[in-house]
Motif scaffolding. Structure first.
Motif, PDB file in Angstrom:
ATOM      1  N   CYS A 281      -9.117  21.743  43.533  1.00 51.06           N
ATOM      2  CA  CYS A 281     -10.395  21.740  44.266  1.00 51.06           C
ATOM      3  C   CYS A 281     -11.415  22.727  43.702  1.00 51.06           C
ATOM      4  O   CYS A 281     -12.564  22.766  44.177  1.00 51.06           O
ATOM      5  N   SER A 282     -11.014  23.522  42.710  1.00 48.53           N
ATOM      6  CA  SER A 282     -11.850  24.637  42.249  1.00 48.53           C
ATOM      7  C   SER A 282     -13.275  24.248  41.841  1.00 48.53           C
ATOM      8  O   SER A 282     -14.229  24.956  42.207  1.00 48.53           O
ATOM      9  N   PRO A 283     -13.505  23.139  41.097  1.00 48.85           N
ATOM     10  CA  PRO A 283     -14.907  22.827  40.743  1.00 48.85           C
ATOM     11  C   PRO A 283     -15.771  22.599  41.981  1.00 48.85           C
ATOM     12  O   PRO A 283     -16.929  23.020  42.023  1.00 48.85           O
ATOM     13  N   PHE A 284     -15.186  21.945  42.984  1.00 45.91           N
ATOM     14  CA  PHE A 284     -15.943  21.610  44.187  1.00 45.91           C
ATOM     15  C   PHE A 284     -16.140  22.841  45.074  1.00 45.91           C
ATOM     16  O   PHE A 284     -17.165  22.971  45.745  1.00 45.91           O
ATOM     17  N   ILE A 285     -15.178  23.754  45.034  1.00 42.83           N
ATOM     18  CA  ILE A 285     -15.334  25.019  45.767  1.00 42.83           C
ATOM     19  C   ILE A 285     -16.464  25.844  45.152  1.00 42.83           C
ATOM     20  O   ILE A 285     -17.297  26.408  45.865  1.00 42.83           O
ATOM     21  N   PHE A 286     -16.502  25.887  43.821  1.00 46.97           N
ATOM     22  CA  PHE A 286     -17.580  26.618  43.136  1.00 46.97           C
ATOM     23  C   PHE A 286     -18.948  26.005  43.445  1.00 46.97           C
ATOM     24  O   PHE A 286     -19.924  26.736  43.656  1.00 46.97           O
ATOM     25  N   ILE A 287     -19.024  24.668  43.462  1.00 49.45           N
ATOM     26  CA  ILE A 287     -20.295  24.006  43.786  1.00 49.45           C
ATOM     27  C   ILE A 287     -20.767  24.432  45.168  1.00 49.45           C
ATOM     28  O   ILE A 287     -21.945  24.792  45.361  1.00 49.45           O
ATOM     29  N   PHE A 288     -19.853  24.422  46.116  1.00 50.56           N
ATOM     30  CA  PHE A 288     -20.186  24.816  47.484  1.00 50.56           C
ATOM     31  C   PHE A 288     -20.686  26.261  47.530  1.00 50.56           C
ATOM     32  O   PHE A 288     -21.723  26.565  48.128  1.00 50.56           O
ATOM     33  N   ILE A 289     -19.970  27.162  46.867  1.00 48.76           N
ATOM     34  CA  ILE A 289     -20.333  28.592  46.885  1.00 48.76           C
ATOM     35  C   ILE A 289     -21.690  28.817  46.231  1.00 48.76           C
ATOM     36  O   ILE A 289     -22.558  29.507  46.784  1.00 48.76           O
ATOM     37  N   PHE A 290     -21.886  28.237  45.051  1.00 47.60           N
ATOM     38  CA  PHE A 290     -23.145  28.453  44.319  1.00 47.60           C
ATOM     39  C   PHE A 290     -24.351  27.879  45.064  1.00 47.60           C
ATOM     40  O   PHE A 290     -25.386  28.545  45.196  1.00 47.60           O
ATOM     41  N   LEU A 291     -24.229  26.634  45.536  1.00 50.84           N
ATOM     42  CA  LEU A 291     -25.372  26.008  46.193  1.00 50.84           C
ATOM     43  C   LEU A 291     -25.697  26.682  47.522  1.00 50.84           C
ATOM     44  O   LEU A 291     -26.868  26.823  47.879  1.00 50.84           O
ATOM     45  N   LEU A 292     -24.663  27.137  48.224  1.00 52.88           N
ATOM     46  CA  LEU A 292     -24.895  27.815  49.497  1.00 52.88           C
ATOM     47  C   LEU A 292     -25.502  29.202  49.285  1.00 52.88           C
ATOM     48  O   LEU A 292     -26.466  29.590  49.947  1.00 52.88           O
ATOM     49  N   SER A 293     -24.966  29.940  48.321  1.00 47.39           N
ATOM     50  CA  SER A 293     -25.405  31.330  48.112  1.00 47.39           C
ATOM     51  C   SER A 293     -26.786  31.435  47.481  1.00 47.39           C
ATOM     52  O   SER A 293     -27.428  32.490  47.539  1.00 47.39           O
ATOM     53  N   THR A 294     -27.261  30.348  46.868  1.00 44.17           N
ATOM     54  CA  THR A 294     -28.608  30.375  46.257  1.00 44.17           C
ATOM     55  C   THR A 294     -29.630  29.592  47.077  1.00 44.17           C
ATOM     56  O   THR A 294     -30.767  29.421  46.647  1.00 44.17           O
ATOM     57  N   SER A 295     -29.214  29.099  48.253  1.00 47.77           N
ATOM     58  CA  SER A 295     -30.131  28.342  49.115  1.00 47.77           C
ATOM     59  C   SER A 295     -31.038  29.288  49.888  1.00 47.77           C
ATOM     60  O   SER A 295     -30.888  30.518  49.836  1.00 47.77           O
ATOM     61  N   LYS A 296     -31.965  28.709  50.648  1.00 44.26           N
ATOM     62  CA  LYS A 296     -32.882  29.519  51.450  1.00 44.26           C
ATOM     63  C   LYS A 296     -32.172  30.274  52.557  1.00 44.26           C
ATOM     64  O   LYS A 296     -32.738  31.168  53.174  1.00 44.26           O
ATOM     65  N   LEU A 297     -30.910  29.921  52.793  1.00 42.11           N
ATOM     66  CA  LEU A 297     -30.115  30.636  53.790  1.00 42.11           C
ATOM     67  C   LEU A 297     -29.870  32.077  53.355  1.00 42.11           C
ATOM     68  O   LEU A 297     -29.783  32.974  54.186  1.00 42.11           O
ATOM     69  N   ILE A 298     -29.761  32.277  52.046  1.00 40.09           N
ATOM     70  CA  ILE A 298     -29.618  33.632  51.477  1.00 40.09           C
ATOM     71  C   ILE A 298     -30.950  33.969  50.814  1.00 40.09           C
ATOM     72  O   ILE A 298     -31.114  33.842  49.593  1.00 40.09           O
ATOM     73  N   ALA A 299     -31.911  34.363  51.621  1.00 40.49           N
ATOM     74  CA  ALA A 299     -33.304  34.515  51.175  1.00 40.49           C
ATOM     75  C   ALA A 299     -33.489  35.441  49.977  1.00 40.49           C
ATOM     76  O   ALA A 299     -34.231  35.101  49.047  1.00 40.49           O
ATOM     77  N   PRO A 300     -32.857  36.638  49.919  1.00 46.44           N
ATOM     78  CA  PRO A 300     -33.083  37.529  48.772  1.00 46.44           C
ATOM     79  C   PRO A 300     -32.711  36.887  47.431  1.00 46.44           C
ATOM     80  O   PRO A 300     -33.441  37.026  46.444  1.00 46.44           O
ATOM     81  N   VAL A 301     -31.574  36.196  47.405  1.00 47.40           N
ATOM     82  CA  VAL A 301     -31.130  35.535  46.166  1.00 47.40           C
ATOM     83  C   VAL A 301     -32.079  34.393  45.824  1.00 47.40           C
ATOM     84  O   VAL A 301     -32.507  34.236  44.672  1.00 47.40           O
ATOM     85  N   ASN A 302     -32.395  33.590  46.828  1.00 55.22           N
ATOM     86  CA  ASN A 302     -33.282  32.446  46.617  1.00 55.22           C
ATOM     87  C   ASN A 302     -34.655  32.891  46.115  1.00 55.22           C
ATOM     88  O   ASN A 302     -35.220  32.304  45.181  1.00 55.22           O
ATOM     89  N   ASP A 303     -35.193  33.949  46.711  1.00 54.17           N
ATOM     90  CA  ASP A 303     -36.516  34.453  46.319  1.00 54.17           C
ATOM     91  C   ASP A 303     -36.491  35.016  44.898  1.00 54.17           C
ATOM     92  O   ASP A 303     -37.445  34.834  44.130  1.00 54.17           O
ATOM     93  N   PHE A 304     -35.408  35.699  44.539  1.00 51.79           N
ATOM     94  CA  PHE A 304     -35.308  36.271  43.197  1.00 51.79           C
ATOM     95  C   PHE A 304     -35.270  35.170  42.136  1.00 51.79           C
ATOM     96  O   PHE A 304     -35.964  35.243  41.118  1.00 51.79           O
ATOM     97  N   LEU A 305     -34.456  34.138  42.383  1.00 56.08           N
ATOM     98  CA  LEU A 305     -34.312  33.058  41.405  1.00 56.08           C
ATOM     99  C   LEU A 305     -35.554  32.175  41.323  1.00 56.08           C
ATOM    100  O   LEU A 305     -35.779  31.503  40.311  1.00 56.08           O
ATOM    101  N   ALA A 306     -36.366  32.184  42.386  1.00 59.98           N
ATOM    102  CA  ALA A 306     -37.565  31.338  42.416  1.00 59.98           C
ATOM    103  C   ALA A 306     -38.581  31.715  41.338  1.00 59.98           C
ATOM    104  O   ALA A 306     -39.418  30.895  40.942  1.00 59.98           O
ATOM    105  N   GLN A 307     -38.493  32.960  40.835  1.00 56.85           N
ATOM    106  CA  GLN A 307     -39.457  33.401  39.814  1.00 56.85           C
ATOM    107  C   GLN A 307     -39.232  32.715  38.470  1.00 56.85           C
ATOM    108  O   GLN A 307     -40.141  32.662  37.632  1.00 56.85           O
ATOM    109  N   PHE A 308     -38.016  32.190  38.266  1.00 59.86           N
ATOM    110  CA  PHE A 308     -37.711  31.530  36.989  1.00 59.86           C
ATOM    111  C   PHE A 308     -38.117  30.062  37.079  1.00 59.86           C
ATOM    112  O   PHE A 308     -37.284  29.153  37.183  1.00 59.86           O
ATOM    113  N   ALA A 309     -39.409  29.840  37.072  1.00 59.35           N
ATOM    114  CA  ALA A 309     -39.947  28.492  37.230  1.00 59.35           C
ATOM    115  C   ALA A 309     -41.276  28.378  36.498  1.00 59.35           C
ATOM    116  O   ALA A 309     -41.939  29.385  36.231  1.00 59.35           O
TER     117      ALA A 309
END
Length: 508
Positions: A282-310
């Motif tokens: 299940c590891s690839p799917f667990i990583f997908i879940f962790i990455f997409l959740l941790s970089t979503s707007k739910l985790i605002a500091p991470v999401n805001d930081f990554l938003a600059q790379f656009a």
């Protein structure tokens, strides 16, 4: 005159229907024809200058490449790599070892695992793989196809890491989370009903619910509530993935405590799988879940930081161009690729495995990629030229306040013809948006109705039927399967039209 513009505006879509259903063209060739038809009509009838036609098409093509095509390739690559390493086989074994009650097995495979495959990969995998698994267990091939088609409709708007809904939101300029939540809300009644239909089809009538009514209800509720929550707080990307996993866990837990009714008992080979192998598979799917959740707007500091790379650019050379923003890091495709690589390394995939699977995935998806490029290019030409506005104006003039009855039918038609929820949204999303503005109705509700119709269209689509039959070696029996799935698809569509109209009157 409005009727003439309406008919001409529909020509790229009418060509697509004619090319697929009468000429039996491959979808990518038919989509290329639609792009050409849209370009010619925009230039001659709507008098859009040639450069503006070209730049409108280019804008659509670039939108298709990033992020849509990247996500599609990444999702299917992840699945194919797990297939190569054997991870998918371990997941299958875990699921089929839970119970020997055929009703519960069909729920686990067609509904829970099928929903998971739709959320992760989509593009027919959620029909073909579960149908093949059911056939292997000894179920009738046509029955296997039927239950998988019933199960696959509702999750489709969130397939392949939410691509249909994300694409639709981007195309019409609506916010991802709100559109996702409204879509999930509209789909909720059907997602509660589908598990009951699956059990009744398995046991050939309502009597099959005896002894499993509670589990069946829990299977639906445990899918719907997490999907609604994820849609609201995170967005479309993980909605069906989380919902299906929660449904799977709840169903497994309840099934493990239930004694099998002898009338529905079947012989199933039990597999002993330890926690280490389970996590590895299940590891690839667990990583997908962790990455997409941790970089979503739910985790605002991470999401805001990554938003600059656009990067934001303007492609269309005419008046009022749309700004195109390319998010280079915080986009689902990037995280899925990283997850696939990390999961593959854990599963001991070699460099050759990665290379061969990636090349095979590109070959496998090349026609889908061309289709996406052409359909998005066509949609942008139609939008900038005014063809979409002409279609919407006439549709509103004819249907008036009853337009919501028609809205799901458009979504159904688009998916029936193309086999794709994404393509349906691209073809009719702007029409729905324009209709909402003309009616002074809530745009989220009206646009979401397109995705609601997608759920019915996906069941009935000739492509879905062909994929299902090919997975159980029953090619040529399309008419038999269509006659069995047709009552469910039409019943859903009628109910969807009623929900569309009544919901708008009650809540908006």
């Amino acid at each position: 005159m409005e009727l003439l513009y309406f008919i001409l505006g529909l020509c790229p879509i009418l060509w697509l229907i004619f090319a697929l259903t009468v000429l039996k063209m491959p979808t990518y060739k038919a989509a290329l024809g639609s792009l050409i038809v849209a370009g010619v009509l925009a230039f001659i009838v709507w008098q859009l200058p040639a450069m503006e036609v070209l730049t409108a098409a280019l804008e659509g093509i670039l939108m298709a490449i990033w992020p849509i095509v990247v996500v599609i390739i990444a999702a299917v690559f992840t699945y194919n790599l797990s297939l190569r390493t054997g991870g998918i086989d371990v997941i299958k074994q875990m699921i089929t070892s839970v119970s020997n009650d055929k009703r519960i097995l069909v729920l686990l495979i067609a509904w829970c695992f099928g929903g998971f495959m739709e959320g992760m990969a989509g593009f027919g995998t959620a029909i073909a793989i579960p149908a093949g698994m059911l056939l292997t267990l000894g179920f009738d091939p046509i029955f296997s196809c039927l239950v998988c088609l019933i199960a696959n409709g509702a999750p489709t708007p969130f397939g392949s890491i939410g691509i249909p809904t994300v694409t639709l939101a981007n195309l019409v300029g609506l916010e991802n989370t709100q559109l996702s939540f409204i879509t999930s809300l509209q789909l909720a009644p059907f997602m509660l009903v589908i598990p009951f239909l699956i059990v009744m089809v398995t046991g050939k009538g309502p009597k099959a619910l005896k002894g499993v009514t509670g589990i069946t209800l829990a299977t639906g509720i445990s899918f719907v509530i997490p999907q609604l929550a994820v849609s609201y707080f995170v967005g479309a990307e993980l909605a069906v993935v989380v919902g299906s996993v929660c449904s799977l866990l709840v169903t497994v837990l309840l099934a493990s405590k239930k004694k099998t009714d002898p009338a529905y008992e079947m012989k199933v080979e039990k597999h002993s799988i330890n926690a280490k192998d389970a996590l590895k598979s299940c590891s690839p799917f667990i990583f997908i879940f962790i990455f997409l959740l941790s970089t979503s707007k739910l985790i605002a500091p991470v999401n805001d930081f990554l938003a600059q790379f656009a990067s934001t650019i303007y492609v269309y050379s005419g008046e009022n161009p749309n700004a195109m923003t390319f998010t280079w890091i915080n986009t689902a495709g990037v995280w899925i690729f990283i997850s696939a690589i990390l999961g593959g390394l854990i599963q001991k995939a070699s460099f050759n495995d990665f290379k061969e699977v990636f090349i095979a995935t590109l070959k496998q998806m090349k026609e889908t990629i061309i289709t996406m490029l052409c359909v998005l290019g066509c949609a942008k030409i139609m939008g900038y030229a005014g063809m979409i506005a002409s279609i919407a104006t006439f549709a509103i003039a004819v249907t008036g306040s009853f337009y919501p009855f028609v809205a799901p039918c458009l979504g159904c038609l688009g998916t029936f013809v193309t086999g794709s929820g994404t393509s349906s949204g691209v073809l009719f999303g702007a029409v729905q948006q324009n209709a909402a503005v003309s009616l002074n109705a809530d745009p989220y509700w009206i646009v979401a109705l397109n995705s609601l119709g997608v759920a019915a269209g996906k069941m009935l689509s000739p492509q879905s039927i062909a994929i299902a039959l090919s997975s159980v070696d029953q090619k040529g029996k399309d008419s038999i399967l269509l006659s069995k799935i047709l009552p469910y698809g039409l019943g859903f569509l009628i109910a969807m039209a009623l929900i569309a109209y009544i919901g708008l009157q009650l809540f908006y």
